[in-house]
Design an enzyme around this catalytic site. Structure first.
Site, short mmCIF file in Angstrom:
data_model
loop_
_atom_site.label_atom_id
_atom_site.label_comp_id
_atom_site.label_asym_id
_atom_site.label_seq_id
_atom_site.Cartn_x
_atom_site.Cartn_y
_atom_site.Cartn_z
CE1 TYR A 46 -4.30 0.35 -0.33
CE2 TYR A 46 -4.44 -1.32 1.38
CZ TYR A 46 -5.04 -0.58 0.37
OH TYR A 46 -6.35 -0.77 0.08
CD GLU A 48 -3.71 4.46 0.63
OE1 GLU A 48 -2.67 3.87 0.99
OE2 GLU A 48 -4.86 4.07 0.90
CG ASP A 198 -8.29 9.14 -24.38
OD1 ASP A 198 -7.31 8.38 -24.50
OD2 ASP A 198 -9.35 8.81 -23.83
CB THR A 224 -5.10 2.74 -21.77
OG1 THR A 224 -5.14 2.78 -23.19
CG2 THR A 224 -6.47 3.08 -21.21
CE LYS A 227 -7.78 1.03 -25.38
NZ LYS A 227 -7.89 1.86 -24.16
NE ARG A 233 -7.52 -4.07 -18.76
CZ ARG A 233 -7.95 -4.22 -20.02
NH1 ARG A 233 -7.52 -5.20 -20.78
NH2 ARG A 233 -8.83 -3.38 -20.52
N1 DSN Z 1 -12.59 -0.44 -24.46
C1 DSN Z 1 -11.65 0.41 -25.17
C2 DSN Z 1 -11.64 0.13 -26.62
O1 DSN Z 1 -11.87 -1.00 -26.97
O2 DSN Z 1 -11.39 0.99 -27.43
C3 DSN Z 1 -11.90 1.83 -24.90
O3 DSN Z 1 -12.02 2.04 -23.53
#
Ligand code: DSN
Length: 452
Positions: A46, A48, A198, A224, A227, A233
């Site tokens: 932990y 914080e 984004d 994110t 991807k 993640r």
């Molecule tokens: N779920 C993601 C996507 O597939 O583009 C976006 O959050």
């Protein structure tokens, strides 16, 4: 493993991933190092707060991990500030609202049905509930199958001037072409709004030099990490020099919004894995990877176009392809493609298309992309093979529809009839011998390209 149930499900998922072709454009395969770090001892901690300012003891190693992750993010994306604690993309975006807006303020983003994201102000998202949102769509009355910038900047400017948003989002989940961040910045600057880019979908392409960067234009950048960036993640929020010029306290505000504003303890194992993913993205091999993603996407696009499919934006300039199935199967038929392709071992998702003729529940398109299979080493030959198999599966669905009678059109059915028809399709298609054959062909090729 003592837990036989979960152990069995892990094995089944491993088999599914190894034997299948993964084309969901937001998915990827993290390296074995990234996966190993996720299950390291950092999972137990932990912490914080932020490095050197924690609420609990025992954080001397966590502090170093987080500092390394922050420094790598800043270097890779060329920004002066990064927060690497957001649990995932949606909380990261919500933190941006919290840092820049008050509840009820006006914000603007791309509509979900036009390829935007829920957190860019959709009315079912907290971002659309707590803020007044204005949504822009893509150009209307143009040939959307032709390669051209699909954003209507005059309309976006008009909406911005009329509504005076505090925050404008640029970035999408289903847009196959490059973003012109400069044009969005001009509009945001004209109305004094923060511009948040984004880049979740294209972060890996930007890091690898295969897509323009929003850094000179946006104030804030969210992404994110799982991807195209190919990490665990997770998510990051970055502030640019331009952002700090507009508000020198923007970094502090972002930090406060993430913790204690929205989150509790950061997931330290995730932070460590993000650091490793950023290290990997800094290697020269990642540049080659990013370029190959785009090349593969373009080859796959061409095969689909040659096979008679209509692609939004006339093809792909990034990792993603958005295909309109209306001319082949009629409106509302993305679901059949997703289901039949799943049975054939090819995973992608049904998706709305611009000016959707059916509905978000029965979208008329499919969204697919190349980041994952490029990670497995696939190139031109395999893209041609996969494209051919997708076309074969779509032809199987077309033939099935034709067998329902010459006037059959799914979208003409009543709501109840649609549900019944999908059930019947599910029952029939699972027995289709051509699909079974395609699945075994897909498996044979997929197994030649191991998962990291
Ligand atoms: N779920 C993601 C996507 O597939 O583009 C976006 O959050």
């Amino acid at each position: 493993m003592k837990d036989k149930i979960i152990s069995k499900l892990i094995k089944l998922e491993e088999k599914r991933q190894k034997e299948g072709v993964e084309l969901i454009p937001s998915e990827n395969y993290a390296s074995s190092e990234v996966r190993r770090v996720l299950s390291s001892y950092f999972v137990n901690k932990y912490s914080e707060g932020y490095p050197k300012k924690r609420y609990y003891g025992g954080n001397e190693n966590v502090d170093e991990v987080e500092i390394v992750a922050i420094e790598r993010a800043k270097k890779l994306f060329n920004v002066p500030f990064a927060n690497v604690q957001p649990y995932s993309g949606s909380p990261a975006n919500l933190a941006v609202y919290l840092a820049t807006c008050k509840p009820g303020d006006v914000v603007m983003g791309q509509a979900l049905t036009a390829g935007g994201h829920l957190t860019h102000g959709h009315n079912v998202s907290a971002t659309g509930i707590f803020f007044k949102t204005v949504q822009y769509t893509l150009k209307k009355d143009i040939d959307i199958y032709k390669k051209q910038d699909l954003f209507d900047y005059d309309e976006i400017r008009k909406l911005a001037k009329e509504n005076k948003p505090k925050l404008i989002w640029v970035g999408a989940t289903a847009y196959p072409l490059k973003f012109n961040y400069r044009k969005f910045a001009e509009i945001a600057d004209e109305v004094g709004a923060f511009l948040a880019a984004d880049i979740s979908h294209v972060a890996g392409l930007i890091a690898g030099g295969a897509h323009p960067s929003p850094v000179p234009y946006a104030h804030i950048i969210t992404t994110t990490t799982h991807k195209t960036l190919r990490g665990p993640r997770g998510a990051m929020i970055m502030v640019t020099e331009k952002g700090l010029k507009k508000d020198p306290e923007l970094g502090d505000k972002i930090n406060k919004a993430v913790f204690p504003g929205l989150q509790g303890g950061p997931h330290d194992n995730q932070t460590a894995a993000i650091a490793v993913a950023l290290y990997e993205a800094m290697q020269s091999s990642f540049k080659k990877y990013a370029a190959q993603i785009v090349k593969n996407s373009q080859i796959l696009s061409q095969v689909l176009i040659d096979g008679g499919l209509k692609l939004i934006g006339g093809g792909s300039e990034n990792h993603l392809i958005l295909a309109d199935l209306t001319s082949m199967l009629g409106p509302g038929c993305g679901v059949f493609a997703q289901k039949a392709l799943d049975l054939a071992g090819i995973t992608l998702n049904k998706n709305t298309i611009p000016n959707e003729p059916a509905s978000p529940f029965y979208p008329s398109g499919i969204r697919l992309g190349t980041p994952a299979m490029t990670t497995r080493g696939m190139k031109e030959k395999e893209m041609k093979f996969i494209g051919k198999k997708i076309l074969e599966v779509l032809q199987i669905i077309k033939t099935y529809f034709e067998q329902q009678g010459k006037d059959f059109a799914f979208w003409n059915l009543s709501k109840e009839e649609r549900k019944e028809f999908i059930k019947k399709f599910d029952k029939d298609i699972v027995k289709n011998s051509q699909l079974k054959k395609i699945k075994s062909e897909i498996k044979k090729v997929a197994l030649k390209f191991p998962i990291p």
